[in-house]
Design an enzyme around this catalytic site. Structure first.
Site, PDB file in Angstrom:
ATOM      1  N   ILE A 106       0.839  -1.204   0.000  1.00 26.98           N
ATOM      2  CA  ILE A 106       0.000   0.000   0.000  1.00 26.98           C
ATOM      3  C   ILE A 106       0.867   1.244   0.000  1.00 26.98           C
ATOM      4  O   ILE A 106       0.718   2.117  -0.841  1.00 26.98           O
ATOM      5  CB  ILE A 106      -0.951   0.010   1.213  1.00 26.98           C
ATOM      6  CG1 ILE A 106      -1.857  -1.227   1.175  1.00 26.98           C
ATOM      7  CG2 ILE A 106      -1.798   1.268   1.202  1.00 26.98           C
ATOM      8  CD1 ILE A 106      -2.720  -1.380   2.397  1.00 26.98           C
ATOM      9  N   ASP A 135      -0.105  13.764  15.787  1.00 21.45           N
ATOM     10  CA  ASP A 135       0.134  13.854  14.348  1.00 21.45           C
ATOM     11  C   ASP A 135      -1.177  13.736  13.579  1.00 21.45           C
ATOM     12  O   ASP A 135      -1.284  12.957  12.631  1.00 21.45           O
ATOM     13  CB  ASP A 135       1.130  12.784  13.892  1.00 21.45           C
ATOM     14  CG  ASP A 135       1.705  13.092  12.514  1.00 21.45           C
ATOM     15  OD1 ASP A 135       1.585  14.260  12.083  1.00 21.45           O
ATOM     16  OD2 ASP A 135       2.270  12.186  11.883  1.00 21.45           O
TER      17      ASP A 135
END
Lengths: 435, 278
Positions: free
Chosen positions: A104, A222
């Site tokens: 991915i 984040d």
């Protein structure tokens, strides 16, 4: 009847090991009443409820009420669930339980594969941790990530299934649910921005996840659109807890690093070198994500920290002693010259001309300078913006998209019939037809 | 949704500990577990490490022996790995070299200290093989703890619960009771109870021991039993008390020396060969 019969047996004498599965189910039922009864028949449940109501006088619930009701079977408080519900020690399984499909993405932390569970056929995401060049044993960041994911199980947090290992001690894979999209790719590829009703749903989901993490003493540190995954059923999942860490009260015991949060989503107090920060930094990022959903592009696309600070000041006006009392105490505040004052909120309104007043109010509360005054995730979920028309759209009504991660291709947009191109040919024909 | 529960040993894991399957007698396993935890505690003190990290390490160490035999890994290495891992978990990481130096001292002292107590430590050389051997062992042990516990290293410490319970029982005024109960909680870290019973049960046991020793009366006649307030069951509380009190029994000098010579898997294997026929 059955309930009373059970409760009159000296349950204390029985070893907790001998509890039958039915017992466990029943206690699970008591511990989490929202769960539907699985094994007990309906009439039985009702009977026990009746017994409960007739024998328990209206007492304040909670642990203190318990000894006063000797006839009732001791109920467990949710803080002390029955022994049988605790998981046992389970060694990590082998990665060979999964079949690798396609890669991915690859990041600094490692590689992510799409894979299939050989037993169940489920499609999962396998994240391989980079451990080859570790000088300090198992990396603390990976440890924080795995722990945060295990501690923060939530509808809108990507579900960690397990951690599996390969043949050697350097091969460790985190197994998570496979989610089709990330919000960043989706926003850039989709032809039109999300509708207001869709943005509200996404924001509520995001806020609910963030408030859940904060409730469990975990800072994500984040949050950004590329770390928000979205499935084809209109649900987003917060992912990538690689920078997450537990925080304490008081915040900052053990020292916190300023090297957190991707630049565009970084809160001003971190930019200005604050040594302690807290949940408010995640909310600033959520505010930036909110703006990005509205604009279909990131709010602050700065190349450097200094440029980012000036962009923030330009959009929100420079901080004042009332909007941010602690500003002058921050380590880097002295090195920055503030631009002249400007009419409050004008630039923000200009940037979001089509947002309702309530929406703008929520955005500016998330992008409040003073971390103390910044709205919390819990408060934000109650904001009037989510209650005004258009109401949040039900996730099931979201459209689905081809998944880039699964290697699906976007169908080519319809070609509208084009204008006749070869006018000359046409002319020729007509001329030719002329007698 | 509430936080996921911490793992505890299953019935099967309690009945068949891997060490006992390998022929290590139950009392020896118990002594070795306690000794390994003492080493963790000593290392923690020498390193000025926080008690939360030391306690977490001891709990992970106790869990580990429910899935692994002492024939496969030594209690010295695993204790070192558990302390290293727990320090990261509690956000107070240790320097590898500091930890290794301290463990080297502890292991040497266990191996060579004469009963008279006259022991001189010879520090290892900076780039010596001893250091790299211990370092490899440390990295492997940390990884093995993680792997064999399925990376579920969620630990809940009992101290906050004790404070709450003492308040509820209105015992915060009795400082002697509070500190005694606190001490029992810490001593219980040398026994497997944190891998066997939920925190409320262990805290109730610490309160029971403290109040009984100090002759403080608490409501204990059914139906008004104070431990039921905390969802603890009498049999379990009593059993935890048994584990803790057994720690304080006087051991023969022979037994004391026996554990000191069994810090590594090699020592354990040698012992098994010598005593295997019993």
């Amino acid at each position: 009847m059955s309930h009373l019969a059970e409760s009159s047996t000296p349950s204390r004498k029985r070893s907790r090991w001998e509890q039958t599965l039915d017992d466990a189910d029943e206690q699970l039922l008591q511990a989490r009443e929202s769960l539907p009864p699985k094994r007990r028949s309906k009439s039985k449940t009702q009977a026990s409820r009746l017994a409960d109501s007739s024998h328990t006088p209206p007492l304040p619930t909670g642990p203190l009420a318990k000894p006063l009701v000797p006839s009732a079977r001791p109920r467990h408080s949710i803080y002390a669930p029955p022994r049988i519900l605790y998981p046992s020690f389970r060694p990590a399984r082998s990665v060979y339980n999964y079949e690798r499909l396609n890669q991915i993405e690859e990041g600094s932390y490692g590689v992510v594969f799409r894979a299939r569970d050989k037993q169940t056929g489920d499609i999962v995401a396998l994240k391989k941790l980079k451990l080859d060049e570790e000088k300090h044993g198992f990396p603390i960041t990976a440890l924080r990530e795995v722990n945060a994911l295990m501690a923060c199980r939530h509808e809108n947090v990507v579900n960690i299934r397990e951690v599996v290992v390969g043949d050697t001690l350097t091969q460790v894979f985190v197994v998570m649910d496979f989610i089709e999209h990330d919000l960043k790719t989706l926003i850039t590829l989709m032809p039109a921005p999300f509708l207001q009703s869709e943005i509200k749903t996404l924001m509520l989901q995001l806020l609910s996840a963030v408030s859940h993490c904060h409730y469990h003493w975990i800072l994500h540190r984040d949050l950004k659109t590329s770390n928000l995954l979205m499935n084809n059923r209109g649900t987003i999942k917060v992912a990538d807890f690689g920078l997450a860490r537990r925080y304490g009260d008081p915040v900052g015991v053990g020292g916190l690093t300023q090297l957190v949060v991707t630049l565009w989503y970084r809160a001003p107090e971190i930019l200005l070198g604050a040594t302690t920060y807290s949940t408010a930094i995640d909310i600033w990022s959520v505010g930036c994500i909110f703006a990005e959903l509205l604009l279909k592009e990131p709010l602050f696309q700065a190349k450097s920290e200094l440029e980012l600070i000036s962009m923030i000041f330009k959009l929100l006006g420079p901080p004042t002693s009332s909007s941010w009392p602690d500003y002058t105490t921050l380590p880097l505040a002295k090195s920055i010259t503030l631009p002249p004052q400007q009419p409050h909120g004008a630039a923000l309104r200009q940037r979001f001309p089509y947002l309702t007043n309530a929406g703008l109010d929520l955005l500016s509360k998330m992008l409040t300078y003073d971390p103390e005054q910044r709205i919390t995730a819990e408060e934000a979920m109650q904001h009037p913006y989510f209650k005004e028309s258009p109401l949040p759209k039900h996730p099931d009504l979201f459209g689905s998209f081809p998944s880039a991660a699964a290697g699906e291709k976007r169908r080519k947009p319809f070609d509208s019939p084009s204008a006749p191109q070869r006018l000359a040919d046409y002319k020729l024909i007509t001329e030719f037809d002329l007698p | 949704m509430s936080r996921a529960l911490y793992p505890l040993a299953s019935l099967e894991q309690v009945e068949k500990s891997p060490s006992r399957e390998d022929g290590i007698p139950a009392d020896l396993e118990e002594d070795l577990r306690a000794y390994g935890c003492k080493l963790i505690h000593q290392a923690g003190i020498l390193l000025k490490q926080k008690q939360v990290a030391v306690a977490t390490a001891q709990i992970l160490f106790q869990r580990f022996w429910f899935v692994t035999s002492m024939k496969q890994f030594g209690i010295g290495d695993v204790g070192m790995g558990a302390l290293y891992l727990a320090s990261k978990l509690e956000e107070c990481p240790l320097r590898m070299r500091d930890l290794i130096n301290v463990y080297d001292l502890l292991l040497q002292r266990a191996a060579h200290a004469p009963p008279s107590g006259d022991f001189r430590y010879a520090p290892m050389s900076y780039f010596g093989n001893a250091f790299y051997d211990l370092k490899d062992a440390l990295v492997v042990a940390e990884m093995q703890v993680l792997k064999r516990l399925g990376f579920d290293v969620h630990v809940v410490l009992p101290y906050g619960t004790l404070v709450n319970y003492m308040r509820l029982l209105d015992l915060t005024g009795r400082e002697d009771a509070v500190s005694r109960a606190w001490g029992y909680l810490n001593d219980a870290l040398q026994t497997p109870v944190y891998a066997l019973y939920p925190v409320p049960t262990i805290v109730s046991a610490a309160i029971l021991l403290a109040t009984r020793h100090l002759h403080i009366a608490l409501p204990s006649t059914p139906p008004n039993c104070w431990w039921e307030l905390f969802d603890a069951e009498w049999d379990d509380v009593w059993s935890v008390c048994g584990y803790v009190m057994r720690l304080y029994r006087t051991r023969s000098a022979e037994d004391e020396e026996r554990v000191k010579g069994m810090l590594t898997k090699k020592d354990v294997r040698r012992w098994l060969e010598e005593h295997g026929d019993r």
